[in-house]
Design a protein around this motif. Structure first.
Motif, PDB file in Angstrom:
ATOM      1  N   ILE A  84       0.857  -1.173   0.000  1.00 54.56           N
ATOM      2  CA  ILE A  84       0.000   0.000   0.000  1.00 54.56           C
ATOM      3  C   ILE A  84       0.898   1.229   0.000  1.00 54.56           C
ATOM      4  O   ILE A  84       1.831   1.329   0.804  1.00 54.56           O
ATOM      5  CB  ILE A  84      -0.910   0.035   1.245  1.00 54.56           C
ATOM      6  N   THR A 137      -1.604   8.041   0.437  1.00 56.63           N
ATOM      7  CA  THR A 137      -2.568   8.312   1.500  1.00 56.63           C
ATOM      8  C   THR A 137      -3.938   7.801   1.100  1.00 56.63           C
ATOM      9  O   THR A 137      -4.492   8.264   0.094  1.00 56.63           O
ATOM     10  CB  THR A 137      -2.644   9.821   1.785  1.00 56.63           C
ATOM     11  N   PRO A 138      -4.523   6.873   1.843  1.00 58.17           N
ATOM     12  CA  PRO A 138      -5.833   6.311   1.481  1.00 58.17           C
ATOM     13  C   PRO A 138      -6.958   7.336   1.632  1.00 58.17           C
ATOM     14  O   PRO A 138      -6.844   8.322   2.366  1.00 58.17           O
ATOM     15  CB  PRO A 138      -6.001   5.148   2.470  1.00 58.17           C
ATOM     16  N   THR A 139      -8.056   7.072   0.936  1.00 61.02           N
ATOM     17  CA  THR A 139      -9.281   7.865   1.049  1.00 61.02           C
ATOM     18  C   THR A 139     -10.383   6.985   1.607  1.00 61.02           C
ATOM     19  O   THR A 139     -10.540   5.836   1.176  1.00 61.02           O
ATOM     20  CB  THR A 139      -9.706   8.399  -0.331  1.00 61.02           C
ATOM     21  N   PRO A 153      -8.264   8.688  -6.838  1.00 60.59           N
ATOM     22  CA  PRO A 153      -7.134   8.849  -5.915  1.00 60.59           C
ATOM     23  C   PRO A 153      -6.272  10.042  -6.304  1.00 60.59           C
ATOM     24  O   PRO A 153      -6.184  10.414  -7.478  1.00 60.59           O
ATOM     25  CB  PRO A 153      -6.367   7.532  -6.064  1.00 60.59           C
ATOM     26  N   TRP A 191     -12.924   2.344   1.041  1.00 56.35           N
ATOM     27  CA  TRP A 191     -11.534   2.682   1.381  1.00 56.35           C
ATOM     28  C   TRP A 191     -10.712   2.458   0.128  1.00 56.35           C
ATOM     29  O   TRP A 191     -10.730   1.355  -0.436  1.00 56.35           O
ATOM     30  CB  TRP A 191     -11.067   1.801   2.525  1.00 56.35           C
ATOM     31  N   SER A 216      -6.886   3.199  -1.982  1.00 58.15           N
ATOM     32  CA  SER A 216      -5.490   3.626  -1.876  1.00 58.15           C
ATOM     33  C   SER A 216      -4.703   3.163  -3.092  1.00 58.15           C
ATOM     34  O   SER A 216      -4.988   2.118  -3.687  1.00 58.15           O
ATOM     35  CB  SER A 216      -4.844   3.044  -0.622  1.00 58.15           C
TER      36      SER A 216
END
Length: 300
Positions: free
Chosen positions: A91, A94-96, A108, A183, A185
């Motif tokens: 990964i 920065t994930p959303t 993203p 979620w 990423s």
């Protein structure tokens, strides 16, 4: 889940069970074939939230009182575990995270260096599961079902290729009353070895003979030994009258084995796909193992 990205067929169940039990063994036990993808995600979810998904995700399963925070934590941990620990990807960025209702689309932020895929996890909160597409392509991730349905999963995930150029849109199609959490990423997919010329020759006709099955498995053993992870003493095993045997009685045969509890990346990304994966898939289809056999083969 995408089998092209995720080659784990036999080692994943051992890793999950070991994590749940918080124990490790230095000598792997011999066991039967690969777990189903549904079984894998079910074990991961149970491990992460301790049964809190029954009838939908709840805040009580995780620290804190905010239900959205609980769902975000669960999805983040599920995605990271499956992408990194189980499938040897990474990964990045920065994930959303969002909780939405109906159809929605996420793009993203700027792609980090080395990112070639998008990891997506989703949880059904109220209503049916969304249909998920990444870069215009439908995903093959686990589809969560209607809340409260004991036959379906409440959480799904996928690792999908990003668009080769331009923005990568992740779209979720759902009914106006369907509420779910997402979620997303950037990620880097694992580097999977290509099938060897020998394995290609064994599978080109779509049929695998016993000699080809033996030969391919011996190449797998040689590859593992060269990597310092020898898998010794794995006989061909048959099944008859409720037990396993090595005397050619009953249905089969199969190689029943477990990979080392550590260092499974070599098996998953190199030795298995290069020397045995395609042969094993055809053999398993041609010789399905019996339903509900003993967990540990009684060989001898």
């Amino acid at each position: 889940m995408n089998d092209d990205i995720s080659p784990r067929l036999t080692a994943m169940r051992d890793a999950l069970v070991a994590d749940v039990a918080s124990t490790r063994t230095t000598t792997p036990e011999r066991r039967r074939g690969r777990p189903t993808r549904g079984a894998v995600i079910a074990v991961v979810v149970a491990f992460l939230v301790g049964g809190g998904l029954t009838g939908g995700l709840t805040a009580a399963a995780l620290p804190g009182s905010d239900p959205d925070v609980a769902v975000q934590s669960s999805l983040a941990t599920t995605a990271r575990y499956m992408v990194e620990d189980a499938n040897h990807g990474r990964i990045v960025g920065t994930p959303t995270f969002r909780v939405v209702r109906g159809a929605t689309s996420l793009t993203p932020s700027r792609r980090p260096a080395g990112a070639d895929s998008v990891a997506v996890a989703w949880a059904c909160l109220d209503g049916a599961a969304p249909t998920v597409e990444v870069a215009g392509r439908p995903t093959t991730g686990t589809a969560c079902g209607r809340r409260g349905d004991p036959t379906s999963e409440d959480t799904g995930w996928t690792l999908s290729p990003a668009a080769s150029t331009g923005a990568t849109d992740v779209t979720f199609s759902a009914g106006d009353t369907d509420r779910y959490a997402v979620w997303v990423s950037w990620a880097r997919a694992p580097r999977i070895a290509a099938s060897s010329a020998q394995q290609d020759a064994e599978t080109v006709d779509g049929v695998v003979t016993l000699d080809e099955y033996r030969t391919a498995f011996n190449r797998l053993l040689a590859c593992q030994a060269q990597a310092g992870q020898a898998m010794d003493g794995v006989p061909l095993t048959w099944y008859a009258d409720g037990s396993w045997n090595t005397s050619a009685r009953g249905t089969g045969p199969w190689y029943l084995y477990a990979t080392p509890s550590t260092g499974s990346e070599v098996f998953d990304t190199q030795c298995y796909p290069r020397e045995f994966g395609a042969v094993d898939a055809i053999w398993q289809d041609e010789h399905p193992q019996p339903e509900d056999p003993p967990v540990d083969p009684a060989v001898g």
